[in-house]
Write a protein that holds these residues in place. Sequence first.
Motif, PDB file in Angstrom:
ATOM      1  N   PHE A  91       0.832  -1.195   0.000  1.00 27.76           N
ATOM      2  CA  PHE A  91       0.000   0.000   0.000  1.00 27.76           C
ATOM      3  C   PHE A  91       0.874   1.255   0.000  1.00 27.76           C
ATOM      4  O   PHE A  91       0.635   2.192  -0.761  1.00 27.76           O
ATOM      5  CB  PHE A  91      -0.928  -0.009   1.215  1.00 27.76           C
ATOM      6  N   ALA A  92       1.899   1.272   0.825  1.00 29.60           N
ATOM      7  CA  ALA A  92       2.784   2.440   0.934  1.00 29.60           C
ATOM      8  C   ALA A  92       3.493   2.722  -0.387  1.00 29.60           C
ATOM      9  O   ALA A  92       3.622   3.881  -0.796  1.00 29.60           O
ATOM     10  CB  ALA A  92       3.799   2.220   2.046  1.00 29.60           C
ATOM     11  N   ARG A  93       3.943   1.672  -1.087  1.00 29.26           N
ATOM     12  CA  ARG A  93       4.608   1.858  -2.379  1.00 29.26           C
ATOM     13  C   ARG A  93       3.657   2.441  -3.412  1.00 29.26           C
ATOM     14  O   ARG A  93       4.042   3.315  -4.198  1.00 29.26           O
ATOM     15  CB  ARG A  93       5.159   0.527  -2.893  1.00 29.26           C
ATOM     16  N   ALA A  94       2.415   1.966  -3.420  1.00 24.77           N
ATOM     17  CA  ALA A  94       1.430   2.468  -4.383  1.00 24.77           C
ATOM     18  C   ALA A  94       1.113   3.938  -4.125  1.00 24.77           C
ATOM     19  O   ALA A  94       1.018   4.727  -5.064  1.00 24.77           O
ATOM     20  CB  ALA A  94       0.165   1.627  -4.320  1.00 24.77           C
ATOM     21  N   VAL A  95       0.989   4.311  -2.864  1.00 20.25           N
ATOM     22  CA  VAL A  95       0.680   5.701  -2.513  1.00 20.25           C
ATOM     23  C   VAL A  95       1.851   6.613  -2.868  1.00 20.25           C
ATOM     24  O   VAL A  95       1.659   7.735  -3.340  1.00 20.25           O
ATOM     25  CB  VAL A  95       0.327   5.824  -1.014  1.00 20.25           C
ATOM     26  N   LYS A  96       3.047   6.130  -2.701  1.00 23.78           N
ATOM     27  CA  LYS A  96       4.244   6.918  -2.988  1.00 23.78           C
ATOM     28  C   LYS A  96       4.323   7.317  -4.466  1.00 23.78           C
ATOM     29  O   LYS A  96       4.831   8.376  -4.806  1.00 23.78           O
ATOM     30  CB  LYS A  96       5.477   6.096  -2.605  1.00 23.78           C
ATOM     31  N   LYS A  97       3.776   6.484  -5.347  1.00 32.73           N
ATOM     32  CA  LYS A  97       3.826   6.735  -6.788  1.00 32.73           C
ATOM     33  C   LYS A  97       2.688   7.617  -7.286  1.00 32.73           C
ATOM     34  O   LYS A  97       2.672   7.996  -8.453  1.00 32.73           O
ATOM     35  CB  LYS A  97       3.778   5.402  -7.543  1.00 32.73           C
ATOM     36  N   MET A  98       1.725   7.951  -6.428  1.00 30.35           N
ATOM     37  CA  MET A  98       0.553   8.725  -6.839  1.00 30.35           C
ATOM     38  C   MET A  98       0.846  10.220  -6.912  1.00 30.35           C
ATOM     39  O   MET A  98       1.717  10.733  -6.219  1.00 30.35           O
ATOM     40  CB  MET A  98      -0.594   8.513  -5.847  1.00 30.35           C
ATOM     41  N   HIS A  99       0.048  10.896  -7.749  1.00 30.01           N
ATOM     42  CA  HIS A  99       0.101  12.353  -7.832  1.00 30.01           C
ATOM     43  C   HIS A  99      -0.719  12.948  -6.692  1.00 30.01           C
ATOM     44  O   HIS A  99      -1.490  12.259  -6.034  1.00 30.01           O
ATOM     45  CB  HIS A  99      -0.461  12.825  -9.176  1.00 30.01           C
ATOM     46  N   ARG A 100      -0.575  14.219  -6.492  1.00 29.03           N
ATOM     47  CA  ARG A 100      -1.245  14.912  -5.393  1.00 29.03           C
ATOM     48  C   ARG A 100      -2.773  14.784  -5.482  1.00 29.03           C
ATOM     49  O   ARG A 100      -3.440  14.559  -4.483  1.00 29.03           O
ATOM     50  CB  ARG A 100      -0.841  16.381  -5.389  1.00 29.03           C
ATOM     51  N   THR A 101      -3.334  14.923  -6.687  1.00 25.41           N
ATOM     52  CA  THR A 101      -4.792  14.828  -6.835  1.00 25.41           C
ATOM     53  C   THR A 101      -5.281  13.413  -6.554  1.00 25.41           C
ATOM     54  O   THR A 101      -6.352  13.224  -5.987  1.00 25.41           O
ATOM     55  CB  THR A 101      -5.234  15.260  -8.237  1.00 25.41           C
ATOM     56  N   GLN A 102      -4.498  12.422  -6.949  1.00 27.29           N
ATOM     57  CA  GLN A 102      -4.866  11.035  -6.678  1.00 27.29           C
ATOM     58  C   GLN A 102      -4.832  10.754  -5.184  1.00 27.29           C
ATOM     59  O   GLN A 102      -5.700  10.051  -4.654  1.00 27.29           O
ATOM     60  CB  GLN A 102      -3.924  10.077  -7.407  1.00 27.29           C
ATOM     61  N   LYS A 103      -3.852  11.303  -4.501  1.00 27.22           N
ATOM     62  CA  LYS A 103      -3.759  11.120  -3.051  1.00 27.22           C
ATOM     63  C   LYS A 103      -4.952  11.766  -2.345  1.00 27.22           C
ATOM     64  O   LYS A 103      -5.444  11.247  -1.353  1.00 27.22           O
ATOM     65  CB  LYS A 103      -2.457  11.711  -2.513  1.00 27.22           C
ATOM     66  N   ALA A 104      -5.426  12.894  -2.865  1.00 30.54           N
ATOM     67  CA  ALA A 104      -6.588  13.559  -2.277  1.00 30.54           C
ATOM     68  C   ALA A 104      -7.828  12.673  -2.409  1.00 30.54           C
ATOM     69  O   ALA A 104      -8.612  12.549  -1.461  1.00 30.54           O
ATOM     70  CB  ALA A 104      -6.816  14.906  -2.947  1.00 30.54           C
ATOM     71  N   LYS A 105      -8.005  12.048  -3.562  1.00 28.57           N
ATOM     72  CA  LYS A 105      -9.141  11.131  -3.757  1.00 28.57           C
ATOM     73  C   LYS A 105      -9.015   9.916  -2.839  1.00 28.57           C
ATOM     74  O   LYS A 105     -10.001   9.443  -2.281  1.00 28.57           O
ATOM     75  CB  LYS A 105      -9.222  10.663  -5.216  1.00 28.57           C
ATOM     76  N   LEU A 106      -7.800   9.407  -2.669  1.00 29.78           N
ATOM     77  CA  LEU A 106      -7.564   8.279  -1.775  1.00 29.78           C
ATOM     78  C   LEU A 106      -7.880   8.671  -0.338  1.00 29.78           C
ATOM     79  O   LEU A 106      -8.496   7.897   0.405  1.00 29.78           O
ATOM     80  CB  LEU A 106      -6.122   7.794  -1.886  1.00 29.78           C
ATOM     81  N   ASP A 107      -7.505   9.876   0.067  1.00 34.05           N
ATOM     82  CA  ASP A 107      -7.814  10.355   1.422  1.00 34.05           C
ATOM     83  C   ASP A 107      -9.322  10.407   1.662  1.00 34.05           C
ATOM     84  O   ASP A 107      -9.800  10.055   2.747  1.00 34.05           O
ATOM     85  CB  ASP A 107      -7.205  11.739   1.662  1.00 34.05           C
TER      86      ASP A 107
END
Length: 91
Positions: A9-25
């Motif tokens: 999970f941590a590796r996948a999140v590390k590769k995401m863009h800022r907007t993708q991380k916001a959707k994940l949050d």
Amino acid sequence: MRFLITPTFARAVKKMHRTQKAKLDEAVRSISRQPDAGEMKVGDLAGVRVYKFRMGNGLALLAYRVLDENTVKLLMVGPHENFYRDLKRIE
């Protein structure tokens, strides 16, 4: 609510863009409010729940396991392609 994360999970999140991380949050917040929001899996993946949400143009899946009433373990996040195959490997 306490969240534990796997290295996958941590590796996948590390590769995401800022907007993708916001959707994940947003998805993680909705899981924290309602832990049974995801679809319960059966068979090889018994006990795992998968929450589907929109990320950009596509559909993303978030696999998690509810350990107890205050703890959720986030297993994996990603697109549908090969998601369940890879999830079986880490489970």
